[in-house]
Motif scaffolding. Structure first.
Motif, PDB file in Angstrom:
ATOM      1  N   ALA A   1       9.650  54.555 -19.919  1.00  0.00           N
ATOM      2  CA  ALA A   1       9.655  53.191 -20.470  1.00  0.00           C
ATOM      3  C   ALA A   1       8.504  52.374 -19.892  1.00  0.00           C
ATOM      4  CB  ALA A   1      10.988  52.515 -20.180  1.00  0.00           C
TER       5      ALA A   1
ATOM      6  N   VAL B   1       5.094  53.517 -21.575  1.00  0.00           N
ATOM      7  CA  VAL B   1       4.770  53.056 -22.933  1.00  0.00           C
ATOM      8  C   VAL B   1       4.656  51.528 -23.026  1.00  0.00           C
ATOM      9  CG1 VAL B   1       5.866  55.044 -24.031  1.00  0.00           C
ATOM     10  CG2 VAL B   1       7.197  52.961 -23.666  1.00  0.00           C
ATOM     11  N   LEU B   2       4.654  50.851 -21.881  1.00  0.00           N
ATOM     12  CA  LEU B   2       4.551  49.385 -21.918  1.00  0.00           C
ATOM     13  C   LEU B   2       3.295  48.958 -22.667  1.00  0.00           C
ATOM     14  CD1 LEU B   2       5.482  48.081 -18.346  1.00  0.00           C
ATOM     15  CD2 LEU B   2       6.641  47.582 -20.484  1.00  0.00           C
ATOM     16  N   PRO B   3       3.413  48.008 -23.582  1.00  0.00           N
ATOM     17  CA  PRO B   3       2.212  47.525 -24.266  1.00  0.00           C
ATOM     18  C   PRO B   3       1.328  46.743 -23.312  1.00  0.00           C
ATOM     19  CG  PRO B   3       4.125  46.229 -24.895  1.00  0.00           C
ATOM     20  CD  PRO B   3       4.622  47.330 -24.009  1.00  0.00           C
TER      21      PRO B   3
ATOM     22  N   HIS C   1       5.357  46.054 -37.471  1.00  0.00           N
ATOM     23  CA  HIS C   1       3.939  46.453 -37.452  1.00  0.00           C
ATOM     24  C   HIS C   1       3.270  46.259 -38.812  1.00  0.00           C
ATOM     25  CE1 HIS C   1       4.487  47.887 -33.424  1.00  0.00           C
ATOM     26  NE2 HIS C   1       5.502  48.635 -33.816  1.00  0.00           N
TER      27      HIS C   1
ATOM     28  N   LEU D   1       9.623  55.132 -28.809  1.00  0.00           N
ATOM     29  CA  LEU D   1      10.181  54.685 -27.523  1.00  0.00           C
ATOM     30  C   LEU D   1       9.848  53.206 -27.296  1.00  0.00           C
ATOM     31  CD1 LEU D   1      11.764  55.785 -25.115  1.00  0.00           C
ATOM     32  CD2 LEU D   1       9.602  56.328 -24.014  1.00  0.00           C
ATOM     33  N   GLN D   2       8.609  52.846 -27.620  1.00  0.00           N
ATOM     34  CA  GLN D   2       8.170  51.467 -27.365  1.00  0.00           C
ATOM     35  C   GLN D   2       8.904  50.447 -28.233  1.00  0.00           C
ATOM     36  OE1 GLN D   2       4.161  49.915 -28.522  1.00  0.00           O
ATOM     37  NE2 GLN D   2       3.792  50.074 -26.326  1.00  0.00           N
ATOM     38  N   ASP D   3       9.141  50.834 -29.491  1.00  0.00           N
ATOM     39  CA  ASP D   3       9.754  49.880 -30.433  1.00  0.00           C
ATOM     40  C   ASP D   3      11.208  50.205 -30.706  1.00  0.00           C
ATOM     41  OD1 ASP D   3       7.316  48.544 -30.761  1.00  0.00           O
ATOM     42  OD2 ASP D   3       6.641  50.131 -32.106  1.00  0.00           O
TER      43      ASP D   3
ATOM     44  N   LEU E   1      13.766  49.044 -22.619  1.00  0.00           N
ATOM     45  CA  LEU E   1      13.124  49.098 -23.943  1.00  0.00           C
ATOM     46  C   LEU E   1      13.226  47.754 -24.659  1.00  0.00           C
ATOM     47  CD1 LEU E   1      14.390  52.609 -25.124  1.00  0.00           C
ATOM     48  CD2 LEU E   1      12.294  52.022 -23.930  1.00  0.00           C
TER      49      LEU E   1
ATOM     50  N   GLN F   1       9.773  45.633 -22.412  1.00  0.00           N
ATOM     51  CA  GLN F   1       8.686  45.894 -23.362  1.00  0.00           C
ATOM     52  C   GLN F   1       8.131  44.583 -23.911  1.00  0.00           C
ATOM     53  OE1 GLN F   1       7.452  48.990 -23.954  1.00  0.00           O
ATOM     54  NE2 GLN F   1       8.918  49.692 -22.428  1.00  0.00           N
TER      55      GLN F   1
END
Lengths: 138, 347
Positions: free
Chosen positions: A27, A30-32, A129, B128-130, B184, B188
């Protein structure tokens, strides 16, 4: 506790502990990219003094402003709250921040970005998105 | 311990426990509200409630899951275990407030059913991110609801301790779901190191405590098995002097989990598993002539394993003898509640 139950607890935490730690690390992986400091609604920046360009699209007004050292600032005025719950603002593909409730939002561009006109402003539905609006400021 | 079912078996300790628990919760909520208003003055009341209850429920669940291993590692934490049930039900209620406000705020203004919206508003299940993190919180809340609803001796009796315990072990799954709900979700969205540290610290503490407790238990069990020596069906357990007065020595012999109690110059052996929630009888002590389970205070007489009237719970008993100051136990169990003569400790 029954020894069998103790054994179950031990196995759960041996396996579960590893899985939880791996998931935790994934987690973070994958942090933006973080939104630039001060770019969240509620932390409004003061406007740069000179307006270089203005455009309107629907309920949104866009202004390109200029400050000291030729730095640029994008100002977005929302007449109404957006239908989308999470709207990200990109300038030349670089994330600048997010829109909040109706009102004025300002995004100061970095030195590099300020020196790269024209400025392609994109509003993106961050959950689905999808690009909601695209506008170019000279 | 009760003959008839009552909604809550109140006593002085439980009232004190609950008062302290509520005091800490109110203090947390007030502190959280104050800090939110200082650092995020534009926060709406709904968001404030969602954040305050969400963090409180997560901290409470984390704390609840630490109590078990803490009590096994150090008996001074046993009082926390005594009324963990109320803590668990309160955690569900706080979590439910968080969930309901979330559904109202984010899912109740659309054209579809709000619960359906929780599952359908974000369909990036492969990312995973969304990932739709609210779904994880929803299932965790369902598990906490099932646990809170069955958190009563009525259900314990009717489901049987084995199935009841299995159902309540789903709390570990609920915790895992909530870790990912936070990681998540808010992590995030805000990428705040504070949230990452908050979850990471809790996770490491919890996993370490459980593994440490499991290691200690395993070592204790192996030591018990190594020490025993066979003699005419009896196993030598320890010296009578090794057992403190009104306390027990726990042994595991031929698959039998046995607690050998010393009291009033005598020694008796009963099964080590409490009939209530399978608590370790041998970690308790003798109070008013009765073996008292350390978990919830269920009591048994040491010489016959029966709960004092009018209670009906019973434990298996075992033969015990003392030879030259050493305690010997025969692990062949007698039926539950069978009276066996205690071994007398010679002065």
């Amino acid at each position: 506790m029954v020894p069998e139950l103790r054994k179950r607890h031990r196995r759960i935490w041996q396996i579960g502990g590893v899985l939880l730690c791996l998931g935790f690390a994934a987690a973070i992986w994958v942090l933006p990219k973080p939104v630039p400091a001060g770019q969240w609604p509620g932390n409004e920046l003061p406007p740069f003094p000179k307006v270089l360009a203005s455009k309107t699209k629907g309920n949104l007004s866009f202004q390109l402003r200029q400050g000291a050292n030729d730095l640029k600032q994008i100002e977005i005025t929302q007449q109404r709250v957006m239908e989308q719950t999470f709207v990200q603002v990109f300038c030349n593909n670089a994330l600048q921040g997010v829109l909040g409730p109706a009102g004025v939002r300002r995004f100061s561009l970095s030195d590099t970005l300020s020196a790269e006109p024209p400025y392609l402003i994109e509003l993106v539905d961050g959950i689905n998105h999808k690009t909601i609006h695209q506008i170019v400021l000279p | 311990m009760s003959v008839n079912y009552t909604t809550v078996q109140w006593n002085r300790q439980k009232r004190r426990y609950d008062r302290i628990m509520l005091g800490i919760m109110v203090l947390y909520l007030l502190t959280f509200t104050f800090l939110q208003l200082v650092f995020y003055p534009l926060t709406s009341p709904e968001t404030l409630i969602i954040r305050a209850t969400g963090t409180l429920a997560f901290i409470m669940l984390q704390f609840i899951l630490c109590i078990g291993p803490l009590a096994r590692l150090d008996h001074r934490f046993l009082p926390l275990l005594y009324n963990r049930r109320h803590l668990g039900v309160t955690t569900f209620l706080i979590g439910a407030v968080h969930g309901v406000f979330n559904v109202i705020q984010f899912h109740s203004l659309g054209y579809v059913d709000p619960i359906f919206s929780v599952f359908a508003s974000n369909t990036h299940y492969a990312s995973l991110q969304d990932f739709p993190f609210q779904v994880l919180g929803f299932f965790a809340l369902v598990i906490l609801f099932l646990m809170a609803a069955t958190s009563h001796d009525f259900w314990l009796k009717n489901l049987s301790p084995r199935w009841w315990k299995s159902l309540h072990m789903l709390v570990y799954l609920a915790y895992g779901l909530l870790v990912f709900h936070v990681m998540l979700g808010v992590v995030q969205l805000e990428q705040s190191p504070m949230w990452i540290g908050f979850v990471g610290f809790g996770l490491l503490t919890l996993v370490s405590l459980h593994l440490m407790a499991a290691g200690v238990e395993k070592k204790r069990l192996l030591e018990q098995m190594d020490k025993a020596a066979v003699g005419e069906g009896f196993y030598q357990v320890c010296s009578a002097e090794d057992i403190p007065e009104n306390r027990a020595k726990m042994v595991y012999l031929e698959g039998q989990n046995i607690a050998v109690f010393r009291y009033d110059g005598k020694v008796s052996a009963v099964n080590n598993i409490c009939r209530h929630q399978h608590g370790p009888i041998g970690e308790g002590k003798i109070v008013d002539g009765c073996i008292t389970c350390p978990w919830h205070g269920y009591q048994y007489l040491p010489q016959n394993g029966q709960s004092p009237p009018p209670f009906t719970e019973k434990l298996e008993t075992y033969d015990v003898k003392i030879v030259d100051g050493m305690v010997w136990v025969n692990p062949s169990p007698y039926p539950e509640g069978t009276e066996r003569p205690a071994a007398i400790i010679q002065a």
